[in-house]
Design a protein around this motif. Structure first.
Motif, PDB file in Angstrom:
ATOM      1  N   MET A 247     -14.284 -63.028 -41.166  1.00 44.36           N
ATOM      2  CA  MET A 247     -14.195 -62.877 -42.588  1.00 44.36           C
ATOM      3  C   MET A 247     -14.724 -61.069 -42.822  1.00 44.36           C
ATOM      4  O   MET A 247     -15.524 -60.763 -42.430  1.00 44.36           O
ATOM      5  N   GLY A 248     -13.510 -60.566 -43.094  1.00 36.81           N
ATOM      6  CA  GLY A 248     -13.390 -59.108 -43.284  1.00 36.81           C
ATOM      7  C   GLY A 248     -12.013 -58.464 -42.864  1.00 36.81           C
ATOM      8  O   GLY A 248     -11.099 -59.038 -42.797  1.00 36.81           O
ATOM      9  N   THR A 249     -11.816 -57.218 -43.068  1.00 38.88           N
ATOM     10  CA  THR A 249     -10.807 -56.485 -42.856  1.00 38.88           C
ATOM     11  C   THR A 249     -10.968 -55.328 -42.306  1.00 38.88           C
ATOM     12  O   THR A 249     -12.147 -54.742 -42.124  1.00 38.88           O
ATOM     13  N   GLY A 250      -9.759 -54.537 -42.069  1.00 41.02           N
ATOM     14  CA  GLY A 250      -9.926 -53.200 -41.344  1.00 41.02           C
ATOM     15  C   GLY A 250      -8.599 -53.103 -40.686  1.00 41.02           C
ATOM     16  O   GLY A 250      -7.626 -53.534 -40.740  1.00 41.02           O
ATOM     17  N   PRO A 251      -8.537 -51.779 -40.072  1.00 40.90           N
ATOM     18  CA  PRO A 251      -7.253 -51.161 -39.519  1.00 40.90           C
ATOM     19  C   PRO A 251      -6.649 -52.148 -38.294  1.00 40.90           C
ATOM     20  O   PRO A 251      -5.399 -51.947 -38.174  1.00 40.90           O
ATOM     21  N   PHE A 252      -7.373 -52.850 -37.675  1.00 41.13           N
ATOM     22  CA  PHE A 252      -6.909 -53.685 -36.553  1.00 41.13           C
ATOM     23  C   PHE A 252      -6.539 -55.177 -37.167  1.00 41.13           C
ATOM     24  O   PHE A 252      -6.093 -56.116 -36.359  1.00 41.13           O
ATOM     25  N   GLU A 253      -6.718 -55.589 -38.607  1.00 43.15           N
ATOM     26  CA  GLU A 253      -6.495 -56.824 -38.834  1.00 43.15           C
ATOM     27  C   GLU A 253      -5.168 -57.217 -38.576  1.00 43.15           C
ATOM     28  O   GLU A 253      -5.125 -58.592 -37.897  1.00 43.15           O
ATOM     29  N   ASN A 254      -3.924 -56.734 -38.747  1.00 41.93           N
ATOM     30  CA  ASN A 254      -2.911 -57.210 -38.507  1.00 41.93           C
ATOM     31  C   ASN A 254      -2.487 -57.302 -37.043  1.00 41.93           C
ATOM     32  O   ASN A 254      -2.017 -58.392 -36.704  1.00 41.93           O
TER      33      ASN A 254
END
Length: 388
Positions: A247-254
């Motif tokens: 649960m969360g997001t950020g620059p490495f999500e993809n």
């Protein structure tokens, strides 16, 4: 109050919104000054949806940037610092300036304004800059040399403050060393509002034989979910069913979504969730994971308070001795090395622990004694107001 990295407004539940509300309810006339740019989503904020009836919010223009470690981000911070200086130049001096660090550009503008106008300055250290960047710059020795001027700037800001608050004892020790004393340095963990937290959930996943694991927070440089994915692969080959809820997001999500493509049944990505849904899903899990890369500057982060509030035992690979000591003192989890084998072994050991419920109880007790904002932020408001 000046805080570069805050969402602000009605939907914010961060340290600054909570503290601003407490100060306002205590009779203070509070203005929260922040950036127009939202660092986590990398988008300009919807200012029309950001007003709060308890305090006034002022937005200072900051250009957008796409990546966390980039020249464009440094330039964006410099422009924000200049714009903040210009805004403060035309503003009547308040009784107290409370300023979050980072960013250093914003904190330097606040410190110069406070000194010029003989205003009490309270600095709140959320993260250690430039130490947080040294991990991602290569080679490390060149990065440390290049960032030396930023370190000197940070230390000047620490010394300029009449009082300093930090989010961990680890950071307090660093600030005290820079100031040459610890008389006016106080630790107040980021924490969680337990009364609000307990009003949500839990939402338990469909019972299909999995042990449910939780990770909340940023998907970025300091956090090492790929090693957790490797641990899940090891467990899967052993026939053990564990499922990770990210649960969360950020620059490495993809990138991490692609890395875990072969674990479609074992890893679920939710992206950024509303706080109520995040808490409900967190409370429906069995074990939390805190995978931080070796050498990272993080200490007691937001997720630690939420894991404790949810009463979840933790598998922790963070090197920070302060957090390892807390887990040990409360019997609230297992600390291990940041390797797939070590994490897998810790997950198995914890899931088979007959005292798992007691570990969860220890985690919740930690939240009630160390992380409840309803208690700790009242003390923080006293620091801001200069109460003995």
């Amino acid at each position: 109050m000046i805080a570069h990295f805050t969402r602000a407004g009605r939907r914010s539940r961060d340290r600054f919104d909570t503290l601003a509300g407490i100060l306002a309810r205590r009779g203070a006339n509070v203005e929260l000054v922040t950036s127009t740019f939202h660092h986590l989503s990398k988008q300009q904020k919807d200012i029309a949806d950001a007003e709060d009836e308890l305090y006034r919010t002022t937005y200072i223009s900051e250009p957008s940037y796409r990546t966390n470690v980039s020249v464009r981000r440094l330039l964006s911070h410099q422009i924000l610092g200049r714009n903040l200086t210009e805004y403060l130049r035309h503003r009547r001096a308040p009784d107290v300036v409370y300023c979050a660090v980072p960013s250093l550009e914003v904190a330097r503008a606040a410190a110069e304004f406070a000194a010029k106008n003989d205003v009490r300055l309270v600095v709140d250290v959320q993260d250690l800059w430039p130490e947080a960047f040294e991990l991602v710059l290569r080679p490390h020795w060149a990065g440390r040399r290049m960032l030396r001027p930023l370190r000197r700037t940070a230390e000047r800001i620490y010394r300029a403050a009449d009082a300093v608050v930090t989010v961990s004892e680890t950071y307090s020790n660093r600030v005290s060393a820079a100031r040459g004393d610890d008389d006016e340095v106080t630790t107040v963990y980021l924490g969680t509002d337990l009364r609000t937290f307990d009003g949500f959930g839990p939402t338990r996943p469909v019972d299909d034989g999995y042990i449910e694991l939780a990770y909340i927070g940023t998907l970025g440089h300091s956090y090492d979910l790929p090693t957790v994915f490797d641990a899940l692969r090891l467990l899967k080959r052993q026939g053990l069913r564990m499922r990770l809820h990210v649960m969360g997001t950020g620059p490495f999500e993809n990138q991490w979504r692609r890395d875990a493509a072969d674990l479609s049944a074992e890893v679920i990505f939710y992206g950024s969730l509303e706080y109520s849904e995040m808490v409900a899903r967190l409370r429906g899990c069995d074990i939390a994971v805190n995978p931080i890369v070796p050498g990272a500057a993080q200490s007691i982060t937001n997720k630690i308070g939420d894991y404790a509030a949810a009463g979840l035992p933790v598998v922790n690979s963070q090197e920070c001795q302060e957090y390892r000591d807390l887990l040990a003192a409360y019997g609230a989890g297992i600390s291990c090395e940041q390797t797939a084998d070590s994490i897998a072994a810790a997950l198995v050991r914890l899931s088979n622990d007959r005292n798992l419920a007691e570990r969860g109880g220890g985690s919740r007790r930690m939240a009630e004694e160390r992380f409840d904002r309803g208690v700790t932020y009242e003390r923080l408001s006293g620091v801001v107001l200069g109460e003995d």
